[in-house]
Design an enzyme around this catalytic site. Structure first.
Site, mmCIF file in Angstrom:
data_model
loop_
_atom_site.group_PDB
_atom_site.id
_atom_site.type_symbol
_atom_site.label_atom_id
_atom_site.label_comp_id
_atom_site.label_asym_id
_atom_site.label_seq_id
_atom_site.Cartn_x
_atom_site.Cartn_y
_atom_site.Cartn_z
ATOM 1 N N THR A 31 50.242 50.161 21.220
ATOM 2 C CA THR A 31 49.326 50.291 22.536
ATOM 3 C C THR A 31 49.227 51.817 22.994
ATOM 4 O O THR A 31 48.227 52.191 23.544
ATOM 5 C CB THR A 31 49.614 49.354 23.310
ATOM 6 O OG1 THR A 31 50.169 48.166 23.014
ATOM 7 C CG2 THR A 31 48.606 49.187 24.585
ATOM 8 N N GLY A 82 53.367 50.741 26.793
ATOM 9 C CA GLY A 82 53.318 49.434 26.403
ATOM 10 C C GLY A 82 54.492 48.657 26.672
ATOM 11 O O GLY A 82 55.333 49.174 27.522
ATOM 12 N N ALA A 83 54.467 47.393 26.306
ATOM 13 C CA ALA A 83 55.840 46.495 26.581
ATOM 14 C C ALA A 83 55.598 45.277 25.707
ATOM 15 O O ALA A 83 54.839 45.205 25.067
ATOM 16 C CB ALA A 83 55.844 45.858 28.092
ATOM 17 N N LYS A 94 61.175 46.112 27.033
ATOM 18 C CA LYS A 94 60.687 46.972 26.170
ATOM 19 C C LYS A 94 61.852 47.302 25.074
ATOM 20 O O LYS A 94 62.944 47.019 25.202
ATOM 21 C CB LYS A 94 60.558 48.333 27.004
ATOM 22 C CG LYS A 94 59.215 48.193 28.063
ATOM 23 C CD LYS A 94 58.689 49.495 28.866
ATOM 24 C CE LYS A 94 58.646 50.761 27.918
ATOM 25 N NZ LYS A 94 57.926 50.425 26.655
ATOM 26 N N GLY A 96 60.620 47.450 21.709
ATOM 27 C CA GLY A 96 60.715 46.776 20.405
ATOM 28 C C GLY A 96 60.621 47.889 19.116
ATOM 29 O O GLY A 96 60.945 47.862 18.126
ATOM 30 N N GLY A 97 60.114 49.116 19.696
ATOM 31 C CA GLY A 97 59.954 50.197 18.977
ATOM 32 C C GLY A 97 61.256 51.068 18.782
ATOM 33 O O GLY A 97 61.143 51.911 18.104
ATOM 34 N N GLU A 103 62.062 56.231 27.088
ATOM 35 C CA GLU A 103 60.915 55.420 27.955
ATOM 36 C C GLU A 103 61.489 55.206 29.369
ATOM 37 O O GLU A 103 60.803 55.376 30.252
ATOM 38 C CB GLU A 103 60.592 54.188 27.107
ATOM 39 C CG GLU A 103 60.077 54.297 25.990
ATOM 40 C CD GLU A 103 59.583 52.885 25.207
ATOM 41 O OE1 GLU A 103 58.687 52.978 24.251
ATOM 42 O OE2 GLU A 103 60.439 52.140 25.284
#
Ligand code: 5RP
Length: 220
Positions: A31, A82-83, A94, A96-97, A103
């Site tokens: 995103t 994003g989230a 948050k 996932g990446g 962040e």
């Protein structure tokens, strides 16, 4: 619309939260990538961007957007990211990446945090998405057993991932998170934990949610 089209719509909608002449923070993930691509249309009206990961820095540079070091800036007007999950109070999961630490730092500095997501990310209660924990490599087993014994859930080492900070990620499966701030604080207290993926003490101020009926705006 597909999920990617919804992400693209919220990414575009986030442009209206940018104050010209300021430095902004930019998150990581698919995103955020859509957002960076839209941001190139405004690249001459911002002073620059602080990136939350090496991938994001590279994408910003490819789009001609100046990347600035966080230690060289006085202020970040808005952080856009994003989230993996958001509850209705805009507490987030948050990471996932794998970029959760940077962040969280950029979100902490920013005056305003605008989260952008498709509406599959909105949940009544956080925890279905495995909660990422960044750990110092030598502490991984210790942290894992501290979580099993004192927090609960099933922490699993994310295979073949080293973070931008040279650390590892444990993903905690099977948590039911009824008090996100409290859990965020308890996880931070385990020696070896660098950051956890709960963004509750500093959640989002605004959540832009892409849905089939358009972009919905939620405020904390
Ligand atoms: C990366 C993140 C991302 O914001 C999160 O994983 C959402 O990603 P995407 O926009 O690809 O769905 O926290 O560490």
């Amino acid at each position: 619309m597909t999920q990617d089209e919804l992400k693209n719509e919220v990414a575009k909608a986030a442009l209206q939260y940018i104050t010209p002449g300021t430095i902004i923070g930019v998150g990581t993930g698919s995103t955020a990538n859509f957002f960076i691509d839209h941001l190139s249309s405004m690249k001459d009206s911002i002073k620059g961007a602080v990136a939350s990961s090496i991938d994001t820095a590279n994408r910003l540079k490819r789009n001609g957007i100046p990347v600035v070091n966080l230690n060289a800036v006085d202020e970040i007007s808005v952080y856009i990211d994003g989230a993996d999950e958001s509850d209705h109070n805009l507490n987030l999961i948050k990471g996932g990446g794998g970029a959760l630490t940077r962040e969280k730092i950029v979100a902490a500095v920013a005056n305003q945090f605008v989260c952008i997501a498709d509406d599959s990310k909105l949940v009544d209660s956080l925890g279905k998405f495995p909660l990422p924990i960044e750990v110092i490599p030598m502490s991984a087993n210790y942290v894992k057993y501290q979580i099993i014994n004192s927090i609960g859930g099933n922490p699993v080492l994310r295979e073949e991932l080293t973070t931008d900070n040279g650390n590892l990620i444990l993903d905690i499966h099977g948590l039911e998170i009824d008090d996100p701030k409290n859990l965020e604080n308890r996880l931070n207290n385990i020696v070896g934990v660098v950051t956890n993926g709960l963004f509750a003490n500093r959640g989002a101020d605004i959540l832009l949610l892409g849905s089939q009926n358009g972009v919905n705006i939620l405020k904390s």
